[in-house]
Design a protein around this motif. Structure first.
Motif, PDB file in Angstrom:
ATOM      1  N   TYR A  54       0.831  -1.205   0.000  1.00 38.71           N
ATOM      2  CA  TYR A  54       0.000   0.000   0.000  1.00 38.71           C
ATOM      3  C   TYR A  54       0.868   1.260   0.000  1.00 38.71           C
ATOM      4  CZ  TYR A  54      -3.209   3.541   1.868  1.00 38.71           C
ATOM      5  OH  TYR A  54      -3.947   4.682   2.068  1.00 38.71           O
ATOM      6  N   ARG A  57       2.673   2.741  -3.227  1.00 39.31           N
ATOM      7  CA  ARG A  57       1.861   3.468  -4.207  1.00 39.31           C
ATOM      8  C   ARG A  57       2.047   4.979  -4.094  1.00 39.31           C
ATOM      9  NH1 ARG A  57      -3.662   0.330  -2.609  1.00 39.31           N
ATOM     10  NH2 ARG A  57      -2.960  -1.794  -3.054  1.00 39.31           N
ATOM     11  N   TYR A  96      -2.919   1.624   8.529  1.00 37.61           N
ATOM     12  CA  TYR A  96      -3.001   2.109   7.144  1.00 37.61           C
ATOM     13  C   TYR A  96      -2.984   3.639   7.114  1.00 37.61           C
ATOM     14  CZ  TYR A  96      -3.686  -2.195   4.468  1.00 37.61           C
ATOM     15  OH  TYR A  96      -3.494  -3.398   3.824  1.00 37.61           O
ATOM     16  N   ARG A 100       0.006   5.909   5.474  1.00 36.91           N
ATOM     17  CA  ARG A 100      -0.426   6.852   4.432  1.00 36.91           C
ATOM     18  C   ARG A 100       0.113   8.249   4.719  1.00 36.91           C
ATOM     19  NH1 ARG A 100      -4.869  10.418   3.524  1.00 36.91           N
ATOM     20  NH2 ARG A 100      -5.736  10.282   1.406  1.00 36.91           N
ATOM     21  N   GLU A 119      -1.535  -1.441 -10.600  1.00 40.71           N
ATOM     22  CA  GLU A 119      -1.834  -2.736  -9.997  1.00 40.71           C
ATOM     23  C   GLU A 119      -1.542  -3.849 -11.002  1.00 40.71           C
ATOM     24  OE1 GLU A 119      -2.669  -3.283  -6.994  1.00 40.71           O
ATOM     25  OE2 GLU A 119      -2.879  -1.178  -6.427  1.00 40.71           O
ATOM     26  N   GLU A 157      -8.268   5.717  -4.550  1.00 45.44           N
ATOM     27  CA  GLU A 157      -7.753   5.208  -3.282  1.00 45.44           C
ATOM     28  C   GLU A 157      -8.782   4.327  -2.580  1.00 45.44           C
ATOM     29  OE1 GLU A 157      -5.503   6.670   0.793  1.00 45.44           O
ATOM     30  OE2 GLU A 157      -6.338   8.173  -0.564  1.00 45.44           O
ATOM     31  N   ARG A 160      -8.935   0.895  -4.320  1.00 49.07           N
ATOM     32  CA  ARG A 160      -7.787   0.031  -4.050  1.00 49.07           C
ATOM     33  C   ARG A 160      -7.793  -0.479  -2.610  1.00 49.07           C
ATOM     34  NH1 ARG A 160      -3.420   3.337  -7.759  1.00 49.07           N
ATOM     35  NH2 ARG A 160      -3.493   1.887  -9.505  1.00 49.07           N
ATOM     36  N   LEU A 161      -8.159   0.378  -1.671  1.00 48.41           N
ATOM     37  CA  LEU A 161      -8.234  -0.069  -0.280  1.00 48.41           C
ATOM     38  C   LEU A 161      -9.293  -1.148  -0.107  1.00 48.41           C
ATOM     39  CD1 LEU A 161      -7.901   3.350   1.584  1.00 48.41           C
ATOM     40  CD2 LEU A 161      -6.301   1.434   1.730  1.00 48.41           C
ATOM     41  N   ASP A 165      -6.762  -4.228  -0.814  1.00 44.21           N
ATOM     42  CA  ASP A 165      -6.251  -4.338   0.549  1.00 44.21           C
ATOM     43  C   ASP A 165      -7.262  -4.951   1.509  1.00 44.21           C
ATOM     44  OD1 ASP A 165      -3.626  -3.157   0.155  1.00 44.21           O
ATOM     45  OD2 ASP A 165      -4.681  -1.293  -0.222  1.00 44.21           O
TER      46      ASP A 165
END
Length: 208
Positions: A54, A57, A96, A100, A119, A157, A160-161, A165
């Motif tokens: 993560y 990125r 996370y 971040r 990705e 975001e 993707r989370l 994730d």
């Protein structure tokens, strides 16, 4: 500080159901708050590799080592602030959110532009696919990456989370500093955009 050990072979939480995993992190959070280093090691083994993936990125593509440093720093900060931990709040979301913020600060401090890694979409394993099939799979992976990269920052975001994730809406909301309803709106819009892109592609190919 010495590097915390990580075990890439798997994790306890990975083999548990979602509810069991949530409860397991609550237990670890309580133990962490009480100063249990074994709990810190357990959380690290479970989240180290996903967090590095993560974090990278937000950094340059060749900064995997920097991403690992950011994750290490995040665990140090959580350990140092362990007395403030709340077991009723997601420890995963806290980590996370911490990586971040640290990654974005690192990029700003270095005056570099935060860039997101594309990705990698692994095609299902099949026996010796034909060359045409391999080309089509590669084309679709490239298109999907392009479509996701073209999404507005917050939608990208959130997507993707959620999809890569495995965070739920509440955890994503904590990471992104917004409400779960806003997270849902981001996801709905992102998925709608990708679906529209895919439908437009199919229509163009049908016409041709």
């Amino acid at each position: 500080m010495s590097t915390i050990g990580a075990d890439p072979s798997g994790s306890v939480a990975e083999s548990a159901s979602e509810d069991e995993s949530v409860e397991l992190f609550r237990v670890w959070c309580r133990r962490l708050r009480d100063g249990d280093r074994d709990a810190l090691e357990a959380v690290f083994r479970n989240l180290h590799y996903p967090l590095v993936g993560y974090t990278v990125r937000f950094l340059a593509p060749d900064d995997a080592e920097a991403a690992a440093d950011v994750v290490q720093d995040a665990f140090v900060r959580v350990w140092e602030g362990r007395h403030r931990l709340d077991p009723e709040r997601s420890l995963k979301a806290l980590l996370y959110q911490t990586v971040r913020n640290l990654a974005l600060n690192r990029s700003r401090d270095a005056r570099t532009r935060a860039s997101l890694l594309a990705e990698r979409y692994e095609a299902p394993v099949r026996a010796t696919p034909a060359p045409d099939e391999r080309l089509e799979e590669a084309r679709m992976r490239a298109l999907m990456t392009e479509w996701i990269d073209a999404l507005p920052d917050r939608q990208r975001e959130a997507l993707r989370l959620s999809r890569f994730d495995g965070l739920d809406h509440r955890e994503i909301a904590e990471v992104m500093g917004c409400s779960p309803r806003t997270v849902n709106n981001h996801l709905v819009r992102a998925l709608r955009t990708i679906r529209e892109r895919f439908e437009a592609l199919q229509e163009d190919e049908t016409i041709q």
